[in-house]
Write an enzyme that holds these catalytic residues in place. Structure first.
Site, PDB file in Angstrom:
ATOM      1  N   GLU A  50       0.850  -1.187   0.000  1.00  0.00           N
ATOM      2  CA  GLU A  50       0.000   0.000   0.000  1.00  0.00           C
ATOM      3  C   GLU A  50       0.891   1.244   0.000  1.00  0.00           C
ATOM      4  OE1 GLU A  50      -3.815   1.541   2.622  1.00  0.00           O
ATOM      5  OE2 GLU A  50      -2.144   0.609   3.674  1.00  0.00           O
ATOM      6  N   LYS A 125     -10.161   0.394  -2.241  1.00  0.00           N
ATOM      7  CA  LYS A 125     -10.299  -0.002  -0.831  1.00  0.00           C
ATOM      8  C   LYS A 125     -11.670   0.362  -0.274  1.00  0.00           C
ATOM      9  CE  LYS A 125      -7.658   0.512   3.498  1.00  0.00           C
ATOM     10  NZ  LYS A 125      -6.554   1.312   4.097  1.00  0.00           N
ATOM     11  N   CYS A 167      -4.767  -3.661   3.223  1.00  0.00           N
ATOM     12  CA  CYS A 167      -4.480  -3.295   4.615  1.00  0.00           C
ATOM     13  C   CYS A 167      -5.657  -3.496   5.580  1.00  0.00           C
ATOM     14  CB  CYS A 167      -3.963  -1.864   4.662  1.00  0.00           C
ATOM     15  SG  CYS A 167      -3.114  -1.433   6.209  1.00  0.00           S
TER      16      CYS A 167
END
EC number: 3.5.1.128
Length: 291
Positions: A50, A125, A167
């Site tokens: 990321e 995301k 993440c």
């Protein structure tokens, strides 16, 4: 669970660990060196963490440094994938989307390139990290970022079918279960974990996602101090479907390598058929299959 038949013929993946800063050209130079090393070592796919493009000091700098997918930086990675002849998982690109003019906010976009440099999948995301952890400082990803609208169906690659995540998504098992039920064999969690949550949660969450989905889990991570305001935990790793850590980066920037044994994965799922034993009639479906 010793049923793996390891062989040099199994697909090799490289997991890259970096310390991004606000200096985009320098970040690209570091990432490109690792990707070229991965190609030299025979990897078919390299994973970057990321914010591989940059980690800014504040939301205003984040927005200023962001680019569209058709910008110069992705063009450089397209050329890099083509030059090296391997697939690239670009684990979290600060993307100016088509709604940039209206929103003045960006997406945290996981981009998958094939070995010809073509974009084969993008995942934006869906779970934004808005948290306050004592000792780690507040994180307000939504100050600059819009949550993605959907999951991406797993993508066939030379290493196996990859499910894309980023993440903080690893804290939501519904997402990983949905990807697994859609056919994922490898789950990816490119990350920039903090110095407090990292030692407490990083490895245990990754191993849990691997065990419950019976997938390989690949987690490329940011490490070290990015600037005076932020540092990351590192410890990039690959976990097999039994929950064993089969590769791990040492301290500092670098890479680790792992072979993906899909025969082992299929044998494990046959021996321990948890997806056949689920009881959605009792507790519903955690992670509805993707359409």
């Amino acid at each position: 669970m010793a049923i793996s038949s390891s062989s040099w013929e199994l697909p090799l993946v490289a997991v890259c660990q970096v310390t991004s800063t606000p200096d985009k050209p320098e970040n690209f130079k570091t990432c490109a060196e690792l990707v070229r090393e991965a190609a030299r070592l025979g990897a078919c796919l390299a994973f970057l963490p990321e914010a591989f493009d940059f980690i800014a000091r504040d939301p205003a700098e984040t927005l200023r440094l962001s680019e569209p997918l058709g910008g110069n930086l992705l063009g450089e990675y397209t050329q890099l994938a083509r030059e090296c002849g391997l697939w690239l998982s670009l684990g979290g690109f600060h993307e100016r989307g088509q709604d940039w003019e209206q929103t003045q906010k960006i997406y945290n976009c996981h981009v998958l390139l094939n070995n010809e440099g073509s974009v084969v999948a993008t995942y934006r995301k869906t779970h934004l990290c808005d948290v306050e952890i004592p000792g780690q400082g507040p994180m307000r990803e939504s100050n600059s970022t819009i949550p993605g609208p959907s999951l991406e169906s797993p993508v066939s690659t030379p290493a196996g079918k990859i499910g894309l995540a980023i993440c903080y998504d690893m804290r939501f098992p519904e997402l990983s279960l949905a990807l697994a039920q859609a056919g994922a064999e490898i789950l990816t969690y490119p990350s920039a974990f903090g110095s407090v949550t990292g030692p407490a949660h990083w490895e245990v969450l990754l191993r849990a996602r691997a065990i419950e989905t019976q997938c390989y889990v690949v987690a490329a991570a940011q490490c070290g101090r990015h600037h005076e305001k932020r540092a990351s935990y590192g410890h990039s790793m690959v976990v097999d479907p039994w929950g064993t850590v089969v590769a791990r980066c040492s301290e500092g920037p670098g890479l680790c390598l792992a072979r993906i044994d899909l025969n082992y994965l299929r044998q494990l799922r046959q021996h321990l058929p948890v997806f056949q034993h689920r009881r959605p009639d009792l507790y519903g479906s955690l992670g509805h299959p993707l359409s």
